[in-house]
Design an enzyme around this catalytic site. Structure first.
Site, mmCIF file in Angstrom:
data_model
loop_
_atom_site.group_PDB
_atom_site.id
_atom_site.type_symbol
_atom_site.label_atom_id
_atom_site.label_comp_id
_atom_site.label_asym_id
_atom_site.label_seq_id
_atom_site.Cartn_x
_atom_site.Cartn_y
_atom_site.Cartn_z
ATOM 1 N N LYS A 155 -16.240 9.036 -1.998
ATOM 2 C CA LYS A 155 -16.786 9.550 -0.725
ATOM 3 C C LYS A 155 -15.797 10.506 -0.067
ATOM 4 C CE LYS A 155 -19.753 5.657 0.286
ATOM 5 N NZ LYS A 155 -19.576 4.227 0.475
ATOM 6 N N ASP B 243 0.866 -1.173 0.000
ATOM 7 C CA ASP B 243 0.000 0.000 0.000
ATOM 8 C C ASP B 243 0.908 1.229 0.000
ATOM 9 O OD1 ASP B 243 -1.612 2.218 0.813
ATOM 10 O OD2 ASP B 243 -3.078 0.783 1.566
ATOM 11 N N ASP C 264 -9.221 10.093 -16.387
ATOM 12 C CA ASP C 264 -10.377 10.562 -17.169
ATOM 13 C C ASP C 264 -11.467 11.030 -16.207
ATOM 14 O OD1 ASP C 264 -11.060 7.990 -16.180
ATOM 15 O OD2 ASP C 264 -12.706 7.912 -17.619
ATOM 16 N N THR D 294 -1.767 3.741 -20.886
ATOM 17 C CA THR D 294 -1.985 2.743 -19.841
ATOM 18 C C THR D 294 -3.206 1.904 -20.261
ATOM 19 O OG1 THR D 294 -3.646 3.783 -18.413
ATOM 20 C CG2 THR D 294 -1.399 4.634 -18.251
ATOM 21 N N GLU D 295 -3.445 0.815 -19.526
ATOM 22 C CA GLU D 295 -4.615 -0.012 -19.849
ATOM 23 C C GLU D 295 -5.918 0.794 -19.723
ATOM 24 O OE1 GLU D 295 -2.788 -2.622 -17.488
ATOM 25 O OE2 GLU D 295 -2.425 -4.079 -19.076
ATOM 26 N N TYR D 296 -6.025 1.540 -18.627
ATOM 27 C CA TYR D 296 -7.246 2.325 -18.414
ATOM 28 C C TYR D 296 -7.368 3.454 -19.429
ATOM 29 C CZ TYR D 296 -9.153 0.194 -14.222
ATOM 30 O OH TYR D 296 -9.765 -0.670 -13.354
ATOM 31 N N GLU D 297 -6.245 4.029 -19.815
ATOM 32 C CA GLU D 297 -6.265 5.122 -20.788
ATOM 33 C C GLU D 297 -6.827 4.635 -22.123
ATOM 34 O OE1 GLU D 297 -2.478 6.967 -21.067
ATOM 35 O OE2 GLU D 297 -3.058 8.359 -22.632
ATOM 36 N N ASP E 162 -7.485 5.346 -8.337
ATOM 37 C CA ASP E 162 -8.858 5.116 -7.856
ATOM 38 C C ASP E 162 -9.432 6.425 -7.324
ATOM 39 O OD1 ASP E 162 -8.665 2.443 -8.477
ATOM 40 O OD2 ASP E 162 -7.991 1.852 -6.481
HETATM 41 N N1 SAM Z 1 -2.399 2.517 -13.582
HETATM 42 C C1 SAM Z 1 -3.193 1.486 -14.222
HETATM 43 C C2 SAM Z 1 -3.788 2.012 -15.507
HETATM 44 O O1 SAM Z 1 -3.805 3.234 -15.710
HETATM 45 O O2 SAM Z 1 -4.237 1.191 -16.326
HETATM 46 C C3 SAM Z 1 -4.251 0.923 -13.257
HETATM 47 C C4 SAM Z 1 -5.333 1.872 -12.846
HETATM 48 S S1 SAM Z 1 -6.431 1.184 -11.612
HETATM 49 C C5 SAM Z 1 -7.852 2.143 -11.754
HETATM 50 C C6 SAM Z 1 -5.710 1.796 -10.095
HETATM 51 C C7 SAM Z 1 -4.741 0.818 -9.465
HETATM 52 O O3 SAM Z 1 -4.139 1.440 -8.340
HETATM 53 C C8 SAM Z 1 -5.405 -0.447 -8.969
HETATM 54 O O4 SAM Z 1 -4.728 -1.571 -9.480
HETATM 55 C C9 SAM Z 1 -5.280 -0.342 -7.446
HETATM 56 O O5 SAM Z 1 -5.181 -1.602 -6.805
HETATM 57 C C10 SAM Z 1 -4.025 0.493 -7.284
HETATM 58 N N2 SAM Z 1 -3.973 1.233 -6.017
HETATM 59 C C11 SAM Z 1 -4.940 2.028 -5.508
HETATM 60 N N3 SAM Z 1 -4.565 2.528 -4.322
HETATM 61 C C12 SAM Z 1 -3.317 2.064 -4.084
HETATM 62 C C13 SAM Z 1 -2.403 2.208 -3.013
HETATM 63 N N4 SAM Z 1 -2.707 2.940 -1.930
HETATM 64 N N5 SAM Z 1 -1.206 1.590 -3.089
HETATM 65 C C14 SAM Z 1 -0.895 0.819 -4.165
HETATM 66 N N6 SAM Z 1 -1.732 0.618 -5.212
HETATM 67 C C15 SAM Z 1 -2.926 1.228 -5.177
#
Ligand code: SAM
Length: 212
Positions: free
Chosen positions: A121, A95, A153, A192-195, A117
């Site tokens: 909230k 984390d 986004d 990135t994958e999400y992008e 993420d």
């Molecule tokens: N960066 C990638 C992309 O753009 O395709 C993944 C985006 S995904 C929405 C966000 C990632 O961040 C998730 O895999 C999540 O588990 C990780 N994540 C969120 N909070 C985190 C934290 N505090 N420490 C490490 N990873 C975290």
């Protein structure tokens, strides 16, 4: 991110040579692990690792560390490394709240946050990776000339991130509200994958580059 439990992923990660297990032991000494004195760039929340792996391939003279909280996601990066090993990239499962226990003062030259993420909230605002609480942590590990790049986004998260950088006394170096139609900021962009997923739906991508 919705997570599907990938059975056995914790076990694979705990024995993978691509994952640094004793990561707090390397604080102030990451160059030794890589065997060179190249700059260190990290991605926090790397997901399945497409971005950081492409970056590592493109820039062999930069050391990369991808940080991801969840085994079920990180396992995908490990599977890709098993097919194509990259000497300048390691992963950490942790984390990011613990980031100052892992990197020493000024040890990191660049931080990437991609599609973090949103934690919608209010009471979870401190968990958002571009929050001022996290910026204060990044402030400790980032080199003097270092910077942070953030793409998303999510408009609400981006508005929040812009407010937070001011509150944390960071400086906005560059900003775009439509990365894919911004020729200058798009130069050298690695998706990135999400992008890929969200831009193909027509969502604009927001990006900033900030420093102190
Ligand atoms: N960066 C990638 C992309 O753009 O395709 C993944 C985006 S995904 C929405 C966000 C990632 O961040 C998730 O895999 C999540 O588990 C990780 N994540 C969120 N909070 C985190 C934290 N505090 N420490 C490490 N990873 C975290």
């Amino acid at each position: 991110m919705r997570l599907r439990n990938v059975s056995g992923s914790r076990e694979v990660i705990s024995t993978s040579r691509f994952v640094v297990q004793d990561f707090k032991e390397h604080k102030n000494n990451w160059n030794k692990l890589f065997g060179n004195s190249n700059p260190l760039h990290i991605e926090i929340g790397m997901g399945k690792g497409r971005f950081i792996m492409d970056m590592a391939k493109l820039n062999p003279d930069i050391n990369y560390i991808g940080i991801e909280k969840y085994s079920s996601v990180l396992i995908r990066g490990i599977q890709k490394m098993e097919v194509e090993e990259l000497p300048n990239l390691y992963f950490i499962r942790m984390d990011a709240e613990e980031i100052t226990d892992v990197f020493g003062q000024g040890e990191v030259s660049k931080i990437y946050l991609n599609f973090s993420d949103p934690w919608p909230k209010d009471r979870h605002a401190k968990r958002r990776l571009p929050s001022r609480e996290f910026l204060n942590r990044y402030n400790e590990i980032l080199s003097k000339e270092g910077n942070l790049e953030f793409k998303t986004d999510n408009k609400e998260l981006f508005t929040f991130a812009l407010e937070q950088l001011e509150l944390a006394n960071w400086h906005l170096d560059k900003v775009t509200y439509d990365l894919h139609n911004d020729e200058a900021m798009m130069e050298g962009n690695v998706m990135t994958e999400y992008e890929e997923k969200f831009s193909s739906k027509g969502n604009p991508i927001y990006k900033y580059i900030i420093s102190r």
